[in-house]
Design a protein around this motif. Structure first.
Motif, PDB file in Angstrom:
ATOM      1  N   GLY A 101       0.766  -1.554  -0.107  1.00 50.88           N
ATOM      2  CA  GLY A 101       0.027   0.077   0.392  1.00 50.88           C
ATOM      3  C   GLY A 101       0.739   1.729   0.249  1.00 50.88           C
ATOM      4  N   CYS A 102       2.598   0.773   0.356  1.00 57.61           N
ATOM      5  CA  CYS A 102       2.973   2.786   0.684  1.00 57.61           C
ATOM      6  C   CYS A 102       3.933   2.608  -0.645  1.00 57.61           C
ATOM      7  N   LEU A 103       4.290   1.326  -2.054  1.00 54.56           N
ATOM      8  CA  LEU A 103       4.819   1.332  -3.357  1.00 54.56           C
ATOM      9  C   LEU A 103       4.696   2.778  -3.725  1.00 54.56           C
ATOM     10  N   PRO A 104       5.805   2.890  -4.468  1.00 53.20           N
ATOM     11  CA  PRO A 104       5.519   4.508  -5.485  1.00 53.20           C
ATOM     12  C   PRO A 104       5.031   3.511  -6.681  1.00 53.20           C
ATOM     13  N   ALA A 107       4.994   5.169 -12.965  1.00 52.63           N
ATOM     14  CA  ALA A 107       5.043   6.321 -13.548  1.00 52.63           C
ATOM     15  C   ALA A 107       6.172   7.460 -12.361  1.00 52.63           C
ATOM     16  N   GLN A 108       6.289   6.643 -11.428  1.00 48.92           N
ATOM     17  CA  GLN A 108       7.610   7.866  -9.754  1.00 48.92           C
ATOM     18  C   GLN A 108       8.351   7.752  -9.870  1.00 48.92           C
ATOM     19  N   ILE A 109       8.804   6.134 -10.109  1.00 52.21           N
ATOM     20  CA  ILE A 109      10.251   4.763 -10.409  1.00 52.21           C
ATOM     21  C   ILE A 109      10.522   4.795 -11.289  1.00 52.21           C
ATOM     22  N   VAL A 115       8.582  -4.448 -10.469  1.00 53.63           N
ATOM     23  CA  VAL A 115       9.818  -5.480  -9.235  1.00 53.63           C
ATOM     24  C   VAL A 115      10.109  -5.306  -7.667  1.00 53.63           C
ATOM     25  N   LEU A 116       9.220  -3.857  -6.961  1.00 56.84           N
ATOM     26  CA  LEU A 116       8.939  -3.940  -6.286  1.00 56.84           C
ATOM     27  C   LEU A 116       7.851  -4.996  -5.505  1.00 56.84           C
ATOM     28  N   LEU A 117       7.234  -4.819  -6.784  1.00 54.98           N
ATOM     29  CA  LEU A 117       5.733  -4.743  -6.115  1.00 54.98           C
ATOM     30  C   LEU A 117       5.800  -6.998  -6.683  1.00 54.98           C
ATOM     31  N   VAL A 118       6.617  -7.312  -6.866  1.00 54.05           N
ATOM     32  CA  VAL A 118       6.588  -9.013  -7.062  1.00 54.05           C
ATOM     33  C   VAL A 118       7.383  -9.103  -6.680  1.00 54.05           C
ATOM     34  N   THR A 119       8.636  -8.525  -5.824  1.00 54.56           N
ATOM     35  CA  THR A 119       9.272  -9.201  -4.471  1.00 54.56           C
ATOM     36  C   THR A 119       8.357  -9.483  -3.417  1.00 54.56           C
ATOM     37  N   LEU A 120       7.392  -7.744  -3.272  1.00 48.07           N
ATOM     38  CA  LEU A 120       6.430  -8.025  -1.869  1.00 48.07           C
ATOM     39  C   LEU A 120       5.864  -9.614  -1.740  1.00 48.07           C
ATOM     40  N   ARG A 121       4.936  -9.808  -2.938  1.00 49.31           N
ATOM     41  CA  ARG A 121       4.147 -10.701  -2.927  1.00 49.31           C
ATOM     42  C   ARG A 121       4.871 -12.289  -2.810  1.00 49.31           C
TER      43      ARG A 121
END
Length: 427
Positions: A101-104, A107-109, A115-121
């Motif tokens: 819920g806090c990930l950029p 459009a921002q990064i 990549v970060l979303l997949v890592t957290l999943r």
């Protein structure tokens, strides 16, 4: 005479333990319901189909990590104890949920966002691999005289997590504009899920270790490598355990998560009626969980599982046939489907826990439960959509219910013919 209620301290124990299960299906539901927003924010593409497919592929990635987490946490749970592992897994579930819920966004990064979303999943899936099996093991060993009831309550919490996620989504759509939902509203359910997990973590730290594990710990009867012991001495229970969870791994995502979109977008039922039917269906299946839990304290779990599997097979095509016909009362049919789902989900987990002895129970439950869910649960909605597209048959998702029911039946047949032992009968 059997008492049908739990002591107040036991109710609190079941409630806090079940929060992990609640969070699992809550997370499952909110990710599926927020998939469109996540696709727009993390996987922008001119083709909306490919964008949404990327979002669901990320969803499935978490399920692929579950068997690995199950093996590792199962090993630690059988070697070091249920409680310490049980405390860690809920925290590892809660933090990634909140962080999503806090990930950029893209459009921002740029590419770092997906990549970060997949890592957290993946971290979520890894921790879930130990969470629900740990809850199953801990509850059935701690409240030994009410195993049927507490296992039913645990899996009732899973379904209620999905129902709550759906209700929260409906509430957000009612109070927020489309732009607000797209910009930040989709984040709120993930923050709330993180809070649920942290709350459970704080309470779990007060738990005592299960009596049965303490006994094998003190008598030095623990397995050095539980997963190796399972494959050497418990191959038939592993096969049966995997097969008996398949009906849950297919029917829950199909009836609870795939069907609402299927009914409203493909069959053009009223979305409000569909949402109400889905919520009432969750309540119906929860009541069936309790009924099956009570019946398991009087009848053989294998017999109950066989009956529930038969019912799933016989009703699959009629249910989808009525829905496709367009004249069905959607609330009635969804409740009927949920009752059938509740039959298998209300008895299979208890049966699974009973076929492994204490020194490899956590590992055995974790391996069977996670392998079934990894192979079938994450991809069932995707395969159902593809099956409709390829065959042109709107009733074709019924195949998954039939497949699940056949798997449950096969598990029961193998259990009987291979004389798979019921270890609860000895404790």
């Amino acid at each position: 005479m059997t008492s049908y209620s739990l002591k107040p301290e036991h109710r609190q124990l079941v409630l806090v333990t079940s929060l992990g299960g609640f969070l699992e299906l809550y997370d499952f539901a909110i990710y599926a319901l927020m998939a469109g927003y996540i696709a727009d924010q993390f996987f922008p593409n001119q083709d909306p189909y490919l964008s949404l497919l990327s979002s669901f592929a990320t969803f499935s990635a978490g399920y692929l990590a579950r068997p690995v987490g199950g093996i590792i946490f199962g090993h630690l749970g059988d070697r070091k104890g249920r409680k310490p592992v049980f405390v860690i897994t809920i925290l590892m579930m809660a933090l990634p949920t909140a962080l999503i819920g806090c990930l950029p966004v893209y459009a921002q990064i740029g590419v770092w966002a997906p990549v970060l979303l997949v890592t957290l999943r993946v971290i979520q899936g890894f921790s879930i691999g130990g969470e629900v099996p740990g809850a199953m093991t801990f509850l059935c060993e701690t409240l030994e005289d009410r195993r049927g009831m507490v296992m039913a309550l645990l899996f009732m919490s899973l379904v209620l997590g999905a129902v709550f996620g759906s209700m929260l989504h409906a509430l957000l759509l009612d109070v927020l504009s489309k732009d607000a939902m797209n910009q930040w509203g989709w984040r709120f359910p993930f923050w709330l899920g993180g809070l649920f997990g942290i709350f459970s973590y704080l309470f779990r730290r007060r738990f005592q270790e299960s009596r049965l594990f303490v006994q094998i710990y003190e008598s030095q009867q623990r397995s050095r490598v539980p997963i190796k012991t399972l494959f050497k001495h418990f191959r038939m229970p592993l096969l049966c355990g995997f097969l008996m969870i398949v009906p849950i791994a297919t029917s829950v995502p199909l009836l609870l998560l795939f069907t609402p979109g299927y009914l409203s977008h493909l069959l053009h039922y009223d979305p409000g009626d569909v949402a109400l039917a889905n919520a009432l269906g969750g309540v119906c299946s929860s009541l069936v969980f309790l009924m099956m839990g009570l019946l398991s304290e009087r009848f053989q779990t294998r017999t109950l599982l066989l009956l529930a599997s038969w019912m799933l097979i016989l009703s699959a095509w009629p249910i989808f046939g009525w829905l496709v016909n367009g004249t069905a009362h959607v609330i009635l049919i969804m409740c009927l489907g949920s009752i059938l789902r509740g039959g298998v989900a209300g008895i299979a987990p208890l049966t699974l826990a009973s076929i492994f002895p204490v020194h490899v129970r956590y590992s055995g439950i974790a391996f069977c439960y996670n392998l079934s869910f990894a192979l079938f649960s994450g991809i069932t909605p995707i395969l159902a959509i593809e099956l409709i597209r390829v065959t042109g048959n709107m009733s074709s998702p019924a195949v998954f219910l039939v497949f699940g029911g056949l798997s449950g039946m096969l598990a029961c047949i193998i259990m009987k013919r291979a004389n798979v032992k019921n270890y609860f009968a000895e404790s």
